[in-house]
Enzyme design. Structure first.
Site, PDB file in Angstrom:
ATOM      1  N   ARG A 170       2.399  36.625  53.802  1.00  0.00           N
ATOM      2  CA  ARG A 170       1.473  37.394  52.957  1.00  0.00           C
ATOM      3  C   ARG A 170       0.386  36.499  52.344  1.00  0.00           C
ATOM      4  NH1 ARG A 170       3.688  40.015  55.860  1.00  0.00           N
ATOM      5  NH2 ARG A 170       5.110  41.732  55.487  1.00  0.00           N
ATOM      6  N   SER A 220       4.745  48.439  49.800  1.00  0.00           N
ATOM      7  CA  SER A 220       5.808  47.526  49.382  1.00  0.00           C
ATOM      8  C   SER A 220       5.304  46.670  48.220  1.00  0.00           C
ATOM      9  CB  SER A 220       6.203  46.635  50.562  1.00  0.00           C
ATOM     10  OG  SER A 220       7.244  45.765  50.206  1.00  0.00           O
ATOM     11  N   GLU A 290       3.991  41.428  46.145  1.00  0.00           N
ATOM     12  CA  GLU A 290       3.194  41.447  47.372  1.00  0.00           C
ATOM     13  C   GLU A 290       1.891  42.193  47.102  1.00  0.00           C
ATOM     14  OE1 GLU A 290       3.523  43.781  51.618  1.00  0.00           O
ATOM     15  OE2 GLU A 290       5.238  42.587  50.977  1.00  0.00           O
TER      16      GLU A 290
END
Length: 298
Positions: A170, A220, A290
């Site tokens: 990420r 998410s 995230e």
């Protein structure tokens, strides 16, 4: 040229637009100025105008994995969703930053090209996917990106190779550099068109089965800690279904926070902080977000 000169010349520039109109969570305060460039030339002009006016510049794409605080964003917010051209060159798919990454994946599939199947259920833009090194179902952008073309904050157009993007979980180089992703070139492999499409439809169905798509959400919320899964930890900590204001930890997928109605960004952040605090106390694990969180407190 100044920002208001560009507005007078026909650029799509809005004042005080609530960013809840574009975020997937349906939350977020107003931007001082919001611009929707229709070409790379306009992106360059807007960057120059922001610099000339001394305005901070924030660039967003499809705003799917993003929380914008209730105080909104000072300066200019540039939203790139009009830059959505996708084209083919041999075994590569070249997509502008504002195109949806799922559209790039299906475009490749329709031409019998494999490698972007994992993106079948990712709602973000190509630019956002490159910025975040987005991934799902065992695949990540880094696995198929050949290069990314960017605009530096000094107005230079550069092309970075996969290696130069310094991808990690990420993460990409442009998160540090502040470069604006303009387009991405994905190196794909020839395959059976029907088999590729079947896999993509399967992943889409899996996403619909597992994720709370019936409510607004930012996808998410937390990065997966090494050796652990976030959802099961939240469930064991007794936080699944926990609600603060209009924000609820999803009863369908504990790794998601949904807007049950009337949620604010502050509701989201308060619930995120509660989950982080509880998981730290119970498991001694620091959950990192995230989702990208930007903007001013109210």
């Amino acid at each position: 040229m100044k920002l208001m000169d560009l507005k007078a010349s026909g650029y799509d520039i809005r004042t005080g637009m609530p960013l809840s109109e574009v975020t997937f969570t349906k939350t977020g305060g107003p931007a001082e100025y919001t611009a929707f460039p229709r070409s790379i030339a306009e992106v360059k002009q807007l960057l120059e105008a922001a610099n000339a006016d001394g305005l901070p510049l924030t660039v967003i794409g499809n705003a799917s994995n993003l929380i914008i605080k209730d105080g909104g964003i000072a300066g200019l917010v540039m939203i790139l969703t009009n830059l959505n051209e996708i084209k083919l060159s041999g075994n590569t798919v070249i997509a502008q930053a504002g195109a949806k990454i799922v559209d790039a994946a299906f475009y490749g599939a329709e031409h019998g090209l494999s490698g972007l199947e994992f993106a079948a259920g990712i709602p973000g833009s190509v630019g956002g996917g490159v910025f975040m090194n987005a991934g799902a179902y065992g695949g990540e952008v880094k696995d198929c990106l050949a290069s990314a073309t960017v605009l530096t904050r000094k107005g230079e157009v550069k092309t970075y190779s996969n290696q130069e993007m310094q991808f990690a979980y990420r993460h990409s180089y442009v998160q540090e550099s502040g470069d604006i992703v303009l387009s991405a070139t994905f190196e794909l492999k020839p395959g059976d068109k029907l088999a590729i499409l079947d896999q993509m439809h399967y992943l889409n169905a899996l996403r619909q089965y597992k994720q709370p798509l019936e409510y607004p959400s930012c996808g998410s919320v937390f990065k997966r800690p090494t050796g652990h899964y976030v959802g099961p930890m939240i469930i064991k900590a007794g936080l699944q279904g926990k609600q603060i204001g209009g924000a609820q930890d999803s009863t369908k997928h504990a790794g998601f926070i949904v807007n049950k109605g009337g949620a604010t960004a502050t509701d989201y952040l308060n619930l995120i902080h509660l989950i982080q605090k509880t998981i730290k106390e119970k498991y001694d694990i620091d959950l990192k977000t995230e989702v990208r969180i930007i903007g001013k407190d109210q």
